[in-house]
Scaffold this motif. Structure first.
Motif, short mmCIF file in Angstrom:
data_model
loop_
_atom_site.label_atom_id
_atom_site.label_comp_id
_atom_site.label_asym_id
_atom_site.label_seq_id
_atom_site.Cartn_x
_atom_site.Cartn_y
_atom_site.Cartn_z
N UNK A 153 0.86 -1.03 -0.01
CA UNK A 153 0.01 0.02 -0.03
C UNK A 153 0.98 1.29 0.07
N UNK A 154 0.64 2.40 -0.98
CA UNK A 154 1.50 3.51 -0.98
C UNK A 154 0.64 4.48 -1.33
N UNK A 155 1.12 5.73 -1.18
CA UNK A 155 0.42 6.97 -1.48
C UNK A 155 -0.01 6.97 -3.14
N UNK A 156 -1.12 7.60 -3.27
CA UNK A 156 -1.48 7.69 -4.70
C UNK A 156 -0.62 8.39 -5.42
N UNK A 157 -0.07 9.25 -5.20
CA UNK A 157 1.04 9.86 -5.88
C UNK A 157 2.64 9.79 -5.05
N UNK A 158 3.69 9.56 -5.83
CA UNK A 158 4.85 9.42 -5.18
C UNK A 158 5.83 10.67 -5.39
N UNK A 159 6.97 10.39 -5.02
CA UNK A 159 7.94 11.55 -5.22
C UNK A 159 9.12 10.91 -5.78
N UNK A 160 9.83 11.12 -6.94
CA UNK A 160 10.68 11.07 -7.70
C UNK A 160 12.08 11.64 -7.16
N UNK A 161 13.21 11.09 -6.68
CA UNK A 161 14.23 11.83 -6.01
C UNK A 161 15.42 12.11 -6.78
N UNK A 162 15.38 11.73 -7.94
CA UNK A 162 16.50 11.65 -8.91
C UNK A 162 17.14 13.00 -8.96
N UNK A 163 16.29 14.04 -9.23
CA UNK A 163 16.74 15.36 -9.75
C UNK A 163 17.45 15.97 -8.63
#
Length: 340
Positions: free
Chosen positions: A15-25
């Motif tokens: 189970x996760x948040x419906x929106x995630x956070x891409x951390x690459x940048x």
């Protein structure tokens, strides 16, 4: 502020948040690394906003993005679902795709140390090693699950046939792929395969690497070392054409009373409850705007209008430079060919 709701990703229990956070940048590829205290503050702000699926990889930096997340999540790790990746070995400044069992295990152990955790929530194969049967790579990942070092397994940039073969060895929880209003080729075969098998879909670059937020003017402001400078879609000969797509999306966003990036993200959210976009950002105001996309409601007519202007071939230029590995080059040899 809107808080991201929770959803089930895949059919294995994650189970996760419906929106995630891409951390690459924060650490790599989009110009110089950003100041560490600012990025730690941003990560905490994301968690407070309910954005708990955090996406990194050992190749971001390389390695420095995982170290950053390890520092940011001290005392917070139980509040998040941490996803990282292996498979692009970046030693000595060159890149090599590896999926052999020795490497899989070593990469996992190294990521656990950098992240300062004892179990990775979601562990992706970042790119597929076409020298190693996918069953062999998955066999080692299955062992790591059994040992409690990984909870769930994912694939990134994998073809439909590779996904099927991998899933037969150990259930795949999520497939990460590029999906946005200017990248829709995955809808033909990969999305249906994931849905047939009960695999969650994680959409990276849902804002077209920032193009669907800022349009062509962003290409004038790339920092030194930003790898987008070399991507075909950002070249002058393609930008004029791609500008039309941005202008049309912007016009619809104005009608809907939202920003172009919110509209582009809302379109991905409306693809289904099995899809989680992971827009990346290094600014708190952009994070808030991205979370706000969860409140943008699109009618079937809105979706049809967007899809008519953003057809599968609407964007001009390839996603990556020639020769860069994607799902199109991800089929592996048969298991019978493997000699350990």
């Amino acid at each position: 502020m809107v808080k991201a709701p929770r959803i089930k990703l895949g059919s294995q229990g994650l189970e996760v948040s419906a929106q995630g956070l891409g951390c690459m940048g924060m650490s790599a590829f989009y110009g110089p690394p950003k100041p560490e205290p600012d990025m730690i503050n941003l990560i905490h702000h994301a968690i407070d906003a309910g954005v708990t699926l955090l996406d990194t990889s050992d190749v971001y930096g390389p390695k420095t993005n995982e170290i950053l997340l390890g520092k940011a999540l001290k005392g917070e790790v139980r509040k998040v679902e941490l996803a990282t990746k292996f498979g692009i070995n970046a030693e000595d400044g060159s890149y090599e795709i590896r999926g052999d069992p020795v490497y899989v295990r070593a990469a996992c152990e190294a990521s656990l140390k950098r992240l300062e955790i004892d179990c990775i929530d979601l562990y992706y194969q970042h790119r597929i090693d076409t020298r190693v049967p996918i069953e062999i790579t998955m066999g080692e990942l299955k062992k790591l699950v059994e040992e409690g070092k990984i909870k769930y397994v994912g694939l990134s940039e994998a073809s439909a046939s590779t996904i099927r073969r991998a899933h037969a060895v150990h259930p795949i929880t999520a497939v990460q792929l590029e999906w946005s209003l200017w990248t829709r080729d995955v809808e033909e075969e990969i999305i249906p395969t994931c849905r047939e098998l009960g695999i969650g879909i994680v959409a990276y670059s849902p804002l077209g690497r920032g193009f669907l937020s800022s349009g062509p003017k962003m290409a004038e402001n790339f920092a030194e070392g930003d790898f987008r400078q070399s991507l075909p879609r950002f070249q002058p000969e393609n930008l004029d054409h791609n500008k039309l797509l941005f202008e049309r999306v912007s016009a619809i966003a104005t009608k809907k009373g939202c920003t172009p990036s919110q509209l582009a993200l809302a379109w991905v959210h409306h693809q289904g409850k099995d899809v989680v976009p992971i827009p990346g950002t290094t600014k708190i105001e952009n994070l808030q705007q991205n979370v706000g996309a969860l409140s943008v409601k699109l009618t079937p007519e809105d979706m049809a209008e967007l899809e008519s202007i953003a057809s599968a071939d609407a964007a001009k230029g390839g996603r990556y430079m020639d020769g860069f590995p994607t799902y199109l080059q991800s089929d592996t040899p048969p298991l019978s060919s493997w000699k350990a």
